[in-house]
Scaffold this motif. Structure first.
Motif, PDB file in Angstrom:
ATOM      1  N   SER A   5      -3.769  -3.576   0.525  1.00  0.00           N
ATOM      2  CA  SER A   5      -3.049  -2.504   0.455  1.00  0.00           C
ATOM      3  C   SER A   5      -2.931  -1.700   1.852  1.00  0.00           C
ATOM      4  N   MET A   6      -4.545  -1.077   2.262  1.00  0.00           N
ATOM      5  CA  MET A   6      -4.442  -0.561   3.281  1.00  0.00           C
ATOM      6  C   MET A   6      -3.965  -1.312   4.576  1.00  0.00           C
ATOM      7  N   ILE A   7      -4.478  -2.406   4.935  1.00  0.00           N
ATOM      8  CA  ILE A   7      -3.389  -2.873   5.730  1.00  0.00           C
ATOM      9  C   ILE A   7      -2.110  -3.090   6.361  1.00  0.00           C
ATOM     10  N   THR A   8      -1.852  -3.061   5.237  1.00  0.00           N
ATOM     11  CA  THR A   8       0.047  -3.006   4.765  1.00  0.00           C
ATOM     12  C   THR A   8       0.344  -2.022   5.094  1.00  0.00           C
ATOM     13  N   GLY A   9       0.164  -0.964   4.946  1.00  0.00           N
ATOM     14  CA  GLY A   9       0.700  -0.146   4.390  1.00  0.00           C
ATOM     15  C   GLY A   9      -0.079   1.206   6.265  1.00  0.00           C
ATOM     16  N   VAL A  10      -1.322   1.049   6.557  1.00  0.00           N
ATOM     17  CA  VAL A  10      -1.266   0.911   8.322  1.00  0.00           C
ATOM     18  C   VAL A  10      -0.451   0.050   9.473  1.00  0.00           C
ATOM     19  N   SER A  11      -0.392  -1.232   9.054  1.00  0.00           N
ATOM     20  CA  SER A  11       1.245  -1.872   9.948  1.00  0.00           C
ATOM     21  C   SER A  11       2.011  -1.232   9.976  1.00  0.00           C
TER      22      SER A  11
END
Length: 57
Positions: A5-11
């Motif tokens: 979820s964090m990686i998706t949000g940052v991307s």
């Protein structure tokens, strides 16, 4: 799952910021090309996220 979820949000935040900047600075002909490239970039980000999630399993 939190990491995904964090990686998706940052991307998505990076992509949105890049697109917003490019749209404000682009001419009308560049905006047409940008729409095409944006679609490709979004699909590529999705593929990267799928690959990362598979590696984490």
């Amino acid at each position: 799952m939190k990491m995904k979820s964090m990686i998706t949000g940052v991307s998505m935040a990076i992509a949105a910021g890049t697109v917003a900047y490019a749209v404000t600075e682009a001419t009308s002909s560049e905006k047409k090309m940008l729409k095409s490239r944006t679609g490709r970039a979004i699909r590529a980000i999705g593929d990267v996220m799928d690959g990362i999630s598979m590696m984490m399993k």
